[in-house]
Write an enzyme that holds these catalytic residues in place. Structure first.
Site, PDB file in Angstrom:
ATOM      1  CB  SER A   1      -0.991  -0.002   1.081  1.00 41.66           C
ATOM      2  OG  SER A   1      -1.737  -0.957   0.958  1.00 41.66           O
TER       3      SER A   1
ATOM      4  CG  ASP B   1      -5.250  -4.228   2.265  1.00 42.53           C
ATOM      5  OD1 ASP B   1      -4.909  -5.004   1.345  1.00 42.53           O
ATOM      6  OD2 ASP B   1      -4.722  -4.057   3.485  1.00 42.53           O
TER       7      ASP B   1
ATOM      8  CG  ASP C   1      -4.008   0.170  -2.449  1.00 43.09           C
ATOM      9  OD1 ASP C   1      -4.821  -0.383  -2.823  1.00 43.09           O
ATOM     10  OD2 ASP C   1      -3.543   0.518  -1.208  1.00 43.09           O
ATOM     11  CG  HIS C   2      -2.626  -3.332  -3.237  1.00 41.37           C
ATOM     12  ND1 HIS C   2      -3.484  -4.189  -2.569  1.00 41.37           N
ATOM     13  CD2 HIS C   2      -2.224  -2.605  -2.367  1.00 41.37           C
ATOM     14  CE1 HIS C   2      -3.521  -3.578  -1.221  1.00 41.37           C
ATOM     15  NE2 HIS C   2      -2.750  -2.877  -0.955  1.00 41.37           N
TER      16      HIS C   2
ATOM     17  CB  THR D   1      -3.507   4.443   1.920  1.00 41.06           C
ATOM     18  OG1 THR D   1      -3.357   3.266   1.290  1.00 41.06           O
ATOM     19  CG2 THR D   1      -4.094   5.387   0.752  1.00 41.06           C
TER      20      THR D   1
ATOM     21  CG  HIS E   1      -4.318  -8.434   4.270  1.00 40.57           C
ATOM     22  ND1 HIS E   1      -3.148  -8.991   3.343  1.00 40.57           N
ATOM     23  CD2 HIS E   1      -4.129  -7.064   3.918  1.00 40.57           C
ATOM     24  CE1 HIS E   1      -2.319  -8.028   2.944  1.00 40.57           C
ATOM     25  NE2 HIS E   1      -3.042  -6.840   3.004  1.00 40.57           N
TER      26      HIS E   1
END
Length: 447
Positions: free
Chosen positions: A84, A261, A303-304, A137, A265
């Site tokens: 991130s 996110d 971001d991903h 972030t 995870h």
């Protein structure tokens, strides 16, 4: 702030090209929304998660409505999978850097961010996030440090780094109070001494009436949307930030849906869909604002992606969204509830998930619940909790045919969504640094 030569040159070229064709010369307000970990597979899964099963067609989500293109996410070098910090620095400063870097280049030198450029030009600035506001972030927009793990130092920079004697960010709303009220330093006192209104709970958020403002609504990150009201907490915080920002000058607002996110995870699909719902609610708040304020642009991206989510697993050509809709808590909260229920855990399981377990699954979970109840030492408790939580996730993922490949990030492209002034500028495929470069061209001096 120092900026790399390559980034400066590319920025200059882009600005010159844009200036020749720009339809707007007045400063534009910019709303930049980042769905942390929000890969394209999350967009697809969410579309089916909220679909009305009573209709034949698949209804459009706000993500579908504002989708304009895609973005690459890789960091500097050959790792190809970003974290991130590197991802956010690309999105904030238009440079590729190493994983873990916060607003610095590969030589660990500070680089100017969009938020800082905006503030320098006279804009108001704000950051809203469901994580701690000094997480990777948001930090990549307002701090400069070699490691994202230096949370206290990042928090210090939010107060200590000044422009015209004031912090760079006018409105800060999110979690992270433990990093701002520490034994070694009380940053909250520092902010309030500078005139910032302060709130430390949602109940007190309404009492903040004007910028500058600081709201730290949790010790670290906020509770997951699926676990604690309000489920639309990011939308509420974003609305508050927009209300606090002055009406007589442009602003730069960063909004991060951080915990997509975190659920990724954890490989927790119900948790992730709860965060996606809050992100869509926030997109609704932002898009309505943009439609009512002509000289504003909104760009949303990720971001991903995280977790390697798949709709369909173990050879099944199916994804059962109805199962996911029936889960009423995150796996961590489910583990706590089942432990508290003890021998009556099957009743609580049905109440909170609606999932019928096979005899083998029921036997396994019964043992996991019992181990959690009888654990004595801290190590035993943590181990039993982790095992029970894993068992819960396995049952949910099997029932819904949800697949995951990793507990980390993945390297695929992500979506780009835009509205307001010239959203077509963000259409098509682009590098994540290009999004920032395009937004830099929108910034103008405030008269």
């Amino acid at each position: 702030m120092k900026q790399t030569l390559a980034a400066t040159a590319l920025l200059f070229i882009t600005q010159v090209a844009s200036a020749a064709t720009a339809q707007q010369v007045a400063p534009q307000s910019i709303i930049y929304v980042i769905g942390d970990g929000m890969g394209m597979e999350y967009i697809t899964a969410y579309r089916h998660f909220v679909d009305d099963p009573a209709t034949e067609e698949i209804e459009e989500t706000l993500f579908d409505r504002y989708f304009v293109g895609t973005s690459a996410t890789h960091p500097h070098g050959h790792e190809l999978v970003t974290d991130s910090a590197a991802g956010a620095t690309a999105l904030s400063a238009a440079i590729k850097t190493y994983n873990g870097a916060i607003g610095v280049d590969i030589d660990k030198q500070p680089v100017e961010t969009l938020l800082e450029r905006a503030k320098t030009l006279g804009y108001s600035t704000a950051m809203v996030t469901t994580s701690q506001i000094n997480h990777a972030t948001p930090a990549s927009f307002a701090a400069h440090i070699d490691s994202r793990q230096k949370y206290d130092e990042i928090a210090d920079q939010y107060l200590d780094n000044r422009i015209a004697g004031k912090p760079w960010v006018d409105v800060l709303i999110g979690g992270g109070e433990k990093y701002f009220k520490r034994e070694d330093r009380d940053l909250v006192a520092g902010f309030t001494a500078l005139g910032y209104q302060y709130a430390d709970s949602f109940a007190l958020l309404d009492r903040i009436e004007a910028a500058p403002a600081l709201a730290l609504l949790a010790d670290k990150g906020l509770p997951f949307a699926i676990d604690a009201p309000p489920a639309n907490r990011l939308a509420v915080m974003t609305s508050k930030a927009l209300a606090l920002l002055p009406k007589n000058k442009p602003f730069f607002l960063l909004v991060e849906a951080s915990e997509i996110d975190w659920c990724g995870h954890a490989n927790d699909i119900a948790c992730a869909m709860g965060e996606m719902h809050d992100a869509e609610q926030t997109l609704g708040v932002v898009s309505r604002y943009v439609s009512e304020h002509n000289n504003t642009v909104m760009v949303m991206t990720a971001d991903h992606s995280t977790g390697g989510l798949s709709m369909g697993a173990n050879g099944e050509y199916e994804w059962r969204a109805s199962v996911v809709r029936g889960v009423k808590a995150s796996a961590g909260e489910l583990a706590r509830e089942l432990k508290e229920a003890g021998n009556t855990w099957p009743v609580k399981w049905q109440e909170l998930t609606g999932i019928t377990l096979s005899a083998e699954q029921q036997d396994t979970m019964a043992k996991q619940v019992k181990a959690s109840v009888i654990a004595n030492t801290e190590a035993e408790k943590n181990s039993a909790k982790t095992t029970l939580r894993s068992g819960i996730l396995a049952a949910i993922n099997t029932a819904s045919a949800t697949g995951w490949t990793t507990g980390g990030h993945t390297g695929g492209d992500v979506g780009v969504f835009a509205a307001g002034v010239n959203p077509e500028q963000f259409a098509g495929h682009q590098d994540n640094t290009a999004i920032a470069l395009k937004l830099f061209t929108r910034l103008r001096p405030v008269q």
